[in-house]
Design a protein around this motif. Structure first.
Motif, PDB file in Angstrom:
ATOM      1  N   GLY A   1       0.806  -1.205   0.000  1.00 46.05           N
ATOM      2  CA  GLY A   1       0.000   0.000   0.000  1.00 46.05           C
ATOM      3  C   GLY A   1       0.839   1.254   0.000  1.00 46.05           C
ATOM      4  N   ALA A   2       0.268   2.319   0.564  1.00 47.56           N
ATOM      5  CA  ALA A   2       0.926   3.626   0.530  1.00 47.56           C
ATOM      6  C   ALA A   2       2.242   3.619   1.292  1.00 47.56           C
ATOM      7  CB  ALA A   2      -0.012   4.686   1.105  1.00 47.56           C
ATOM      8  N   GLN A   3       2.291   2.950   2.430  1.00 45.20           N
ATOM      9  CA  GLN A   3       3.523   2.937   3.214  1.00 45.20           C
ATOM     10  C   GLN A   3       4.659   2.274   2.447  1.00 45.20           C
ATOM     11  OE1 GLN A   3       1.296   1.162   6.513  1.00 45.20           O
ATOM     12  NE2 GLN A   3       2.232   2.647   7.891  1.00 45.20           N
ATOM     13  N   GLU A   4       4.362   1.175   1.768  1.00 47.93           N
ATOM     14  CA  GLU A   4       5.381   0.497   0.972  1.00 47.93           C
ATOM     15  C   GLU A   4       5.814   1.350  -0.220  1.00 47.93           C
ATOM     16  OE1 GLU A   4       3.541  -2.330   3.583  1.00 47.93           O
ATOM     17  OE2 GLU A   4       2.659  -0.913   2.158  1.00 47.93           O
ATOM     18  N   LEU A   5       4.846   2.024  -0.835  1.00 46.43           N
ATOM     19  CA  LEU A   5       5.166   2.878  -1.976  1.00 46.43           C
ATOM     20  C   LEU A   5       6.088   4.015  -1.568  1.00 46.43           C
ATOM     21  CD1 LEU A   5       4.796   3.839  -4.891  1.00 46.43           C
ATOM     22  CD2 LEU A   5       2.716   5.030  -4.164  1.00 46.43           C
ATOM     23  N   TRP A   6       5.758   4.686  -0.457  1.00 45.64           N
ATOM     24  CA  TRP A   6       6.587   5.801  -0.011  1.00 45.64           C
ATOM     25  C   TRP A   6       7.980   5.328   0.410  1.00 45.64           C
ATOM     26  CZ3 TRP A   6       5.446  10.152  -1.784  1.00 45.64           C
ATOM     27  CH2 TRP A   6       4.130  10.624  -1.863  1.00 45.64           C
ATOM     28  N   LEU A   7       8.051   4.156   1.032  1.00 42.14           N
ATOM     29  CA  LEU A   7       9.366   3.620   1.394  1.00 42.14           C
ATOM     30  C   LEU A   7      10.187   3.297   0.146  1.00 42.14           C
ATOM     31  CD1 LEU A   7       8.800   1.230   4.448  1.00 42.14           C
ATOM     32  CD2 LEU A   7      10.061   3.392   4.400  1.00 42.14           C
ATOM     33  N   GLY A   8       9.537   2.745  -0.872  1.00 37.94           N
ATOM     34  CA  GLY A   8      10.257   2.471  -2.110  1.00 37.94           C
ATOM     35  C   GLY A   8      10.804   3.743  -2.741  1.00 37.94           C
TER      36      GLY A   8
ATOM     37  N   ALA B   1      14.821   8.577   8.464  1.00 35.30           N
ATOM     38  CA  ALA B   1      13.917   8.869   7.355  1.00 35.30           C
ATOM     39  C   ALA B   1      12.966   7.719   7.075  1.00 35.30           C
ATOM     40  CB  ALA B   1      14.731   9.199   6.098  1.00 35.30           C
ATOM     41  N   ALA B   2      13.466   6.484   7.138  1.00 34.91           N
ATOM     42  CA  ALA B   2      12.609   5.338   6.803  1.00 34.91           C
ATOM     43  C   ALA B   2      11.480   5.134   7.819  1.00 34.91           C
ATOM     44  CB  ALA B   2      13.463   4.072   6.654  1.00 34.91           C
ATOM     45  N   PRO B   3      11.766   5.040   9.131  1.00 33.32           N
ATOM     46  CA  PRO B   3      10.644   4.892  10.061  1.00 33.32           C
ATOM     47  C   PRO B   3       9.723   6.104  10.087  1.00 33.32           C
ATOM     48  CG  PRO B   3      12.715   5.150  11.255  1.00 33.32           C
ATOM     49  CD  PRO B   3      13.059   4.933   9.823  1.00 33.32           C
ATOM     50  N   MET B   4      10.274   7.301   9.855  1.00 28.92           N
ATOM     51  CA  MET B   4       9.416   8.491   9.801  1.00 28.92           C
ATOM     52  C   MET B   4       8.493   8.429   8.593  1.00 28.92           C
ATOM     53  SD  MET B   4      12.117  11.483  10.919  1.00 28.92           S
ATOM     54  CE  MET B   4      10.903  12.798  10.945  1.00 28.92           C
ATOM     55  N   THR B   5       9.008   8.006   7.450  1.00 27.54           N
ATOM     56  CA  THR B   5       8.179   7.872   6.245  1.00 27.54           C
ATOM     57  C   THR B   5       7.090   6.841   6.467  1.00 27.54           C
ATOM     58  OG1 THR B   5       9.955   8.538   4.756  1.00 27.54           O
ATOM     59  CG2 THR B   5       8.204   7.186   3.819  1.00 27.54           C
ATOM     60  N   PHE B   6       7.439   5.722   7.084  1.00 28.75           N
ATOM     61  CA  PHE B   6       6.444   4.690   7.361  1.00 28.75           C
ATOM     62  C   PHE B   6       5.356   5.220   8.292  1.00 28.75           C
ATOM     63  CE2 PHE B   6       4.808   1.412  10.172  1.00 28.75           C
ATOM     64  CZ  PHE B   6       4.342   0.464   9.270  1.00 28.75           C
ATOM     65  N   ALA B   7       5.753   5.884   9.368  1.00 28.52           N
ATOM     66  CA  ALA B   7       4.783   6.362  10.349  1.00 28.52           C
ATOM     67  C   ALA B   7       3.892   7.458   9.789  1.00 28.52           C
ATOM     68  CB  ALA B   7       5.511   6.859  11.604  1.00 28.52           C
ATOM     69  N   ALA B   8       4.454   8.337   8.969  1.00 30.07           N
ATOM     70  CA  ALA B   8       3.688   9.466   8.438  1.00 30.07           C
ATOM     71  C   ALA B   8       2.842   9.092   7.230  1.00 30.07           C
ATOM     72  CB  ALA B   8       4.634  10.600   8.047  1.00 30.07           C
ATOM     73  N   ARG B   9       3.187   7.937   6.589  1.00 31.47           N
ATOM     74  CA  ARG B   9       2.534   7.545   5.341  1.00 31.47           C
ATOM     75  C   ARG B   9       2.712   8.619   4.281  1.00 31.47           C
ATOM     76  NH1 ARG B   9      -0.130   5.000   9.386  1.00 31.47           N
ATOM     77  NH2 ARG B   9      -0.982   2.916   8.948  1.00 31.47           N
ATOM     78  N   GLU B  10       3.834   9.324   4.374  1.00 33.34           N
ATOM     79  CA  GLU B  10       4.219  10.353   3.413  1.00 33.34           C
ATOM     80  C   GLU B  10       5.744  10.349   3.303  1.00 33.34           C
ATOM     81  OE1 GLU B  10       2.763  14.094   4.721  1.00 33.34           O
ATOM     82  OE2 GLU B  10       0.647  13.608   4.375  1.00 33.34           O
ATOM     83  N   PHE B  11       6.231  10.941   2.230  1.00 39.31           N
ATOM     84  CA  PHE B  11       7.674  10.989   2.007  1.00 39.31           C
ATOM     85  C   PHE B  11       8.335  11.866   3.066  1.00 39.31           C
ATOM     86  CE2 PHE B  11      11.571  12.547   0.074  1.00 39.31           C
ATOM     87  CZ  PHE B  11      12.100  11.403  -0.498  1.00 39.31           C
TER      88      PHE B  11
END
Length: 327
Positions: free
Chosen positions: A122-129, A196-206
């Motif tokens: 979903g969105a979290q995986e997309l933003w992490l990618g 950056a990675a855990p923050m991106t996951f938690a925020a569901r944004e880049f």
């Protein structure tokens, strides 16, 4: 001041593996398909050409010739085929990192969202990618951006020392100092972006540059965490390599490491030795996938725990995340 426990963060990955062994097994299967699958397909496609080229080179060398593989037509054809696989390999590698990284973060930060082994697409995986791709590009820019000024200063000092006709030992010392300065600066910058990675996951944004402010004052603690994780990673890799060498010894004997043994193998018919290695290659792939899944947990969970504790102890949380949950 916001802080986190190095011991809690360091042990988080081991606790996760012990708590979720079936999830780790599912992660290893996914890694086997996404990360190792394209490599296996490339080997199946290019393997005959590659082994045939090695066979021709080894046969020529045994006959006293000196074949140049760079001018070999087969090599250029094989390289062209390999280039076609590079985009697939890049996408599959980033996808594996994003999906498995998100699963590890979810197991730590959102344990209530278990689902199937914490896996989602979903969105979290997309933003992490997207984050991992951006960080790879910035890593190249960082390498160049630091190498040029540090190298220029070191080169200027070396030229000054040479003009002063000082001993080569001083020149070598300056070169070592330049390398050390480069590593320290690069390491410090990487640590400042490590959340950056855990923050991106938690925020569901880049989230990338937000990590710089979030990690202010935490560089030494993050460095200590990296050292501990590096020691564990090196120990695990050493054990894995030892088991791999033991397998090679058991299959082919110690003579495989004798001088000239490798060319002798390739001069034989491929039908004779490839079936012997095939089972070991399969075992290597399965064990490697399981080890990689464990490393995802061991090396990824600490950053999720560090983020959670920093956010809980006063560091500015990411906007829109709602804060990390305990688990």
């Amino acid at each position: 001041m916001a802080t986190f426990s190095i011991s809690d963060a360091f042990s988080a990955g081991f606790r996760l593996v012990g708590r979720e062994p079936l999830s780790v097994l599912a992660w290893s299967l996914l890694y086997l398909v996404l990360a190792m699958g394209p490599s296996a397909l490339m080997f199946l496609w290019l393997g005959p050409d590659m082994l045939g080229m090695f066979h021709a080179m080894a046969t020529g060398a045994a006959a006293g010739g000196q074949p140049n593989f760079m001018t070999n037509g087969g090599f250029m054809q094989m390289q062209s085929k390999m280039m076609l696989f590079q985009p697939i390999m890049l996408v599959s590698t980033i996808a594996a990192r994003a999906i498995l990284g998100a699963a590890v973060f979810r197991a730590v930060l959102e344990p209530q969202n278990r689902g199937f082994a914490y896996l989602r697409l979903g969105a979290q995986e997309l933003w992490l990618g997207l984050l991992f791709l951006a960080m790879a590009i910035l890593g190249v820019l960082l390498f160049i951006g630091l190498a040029i000024p540090v190298g220029a200063v070191a080169a200027g000092i070396v030229l000054g020392l040479k003009s002063a006709q000082l001993a080569d030992a001083w020149i070598g010392l300056v070169a070592c100092i330049g390398i050390l300065v480069y590593l320290v600066l690069a390491g410090w910058i990487i640590l400042r972006f490590s959340m950056a990675a855990p923050m991106t996951f938690a925020a569901r944004e880049f989230r990338l540059f937000e990590s710089w402010a979030f990690t202010r004052g935490q560089a030494w603690r993050l460095f200590g965490l990296v050292l501990l994780l590096a020691v564990v990673m090196l120990a695990i890799i050493a054990v894995f390599d030892g088991l791999l060498m033991a397998g090679v010894f058991a299959t082919m004997g110690s003579s495989v490491f004798a001088p000239g043994a490798a060319p002798a193998v390739f001069t034989e018919s491929l039908d004779r030795w490839l079936p012997v290695l095939a089972p070991w290659l399969a075992v290597f792939a399965v064990v490697g996938a399981l080890l990689s899944a464990c490393l995802f947990a061991i090396l990824g969970a600490p950053w999720a725990v560090a983020y959670r504790e920093l956010a809980a102890s006063g560091a500015s949380p990411v906007a829109g995340s709602g804060g990390p949950s305990r688990g």
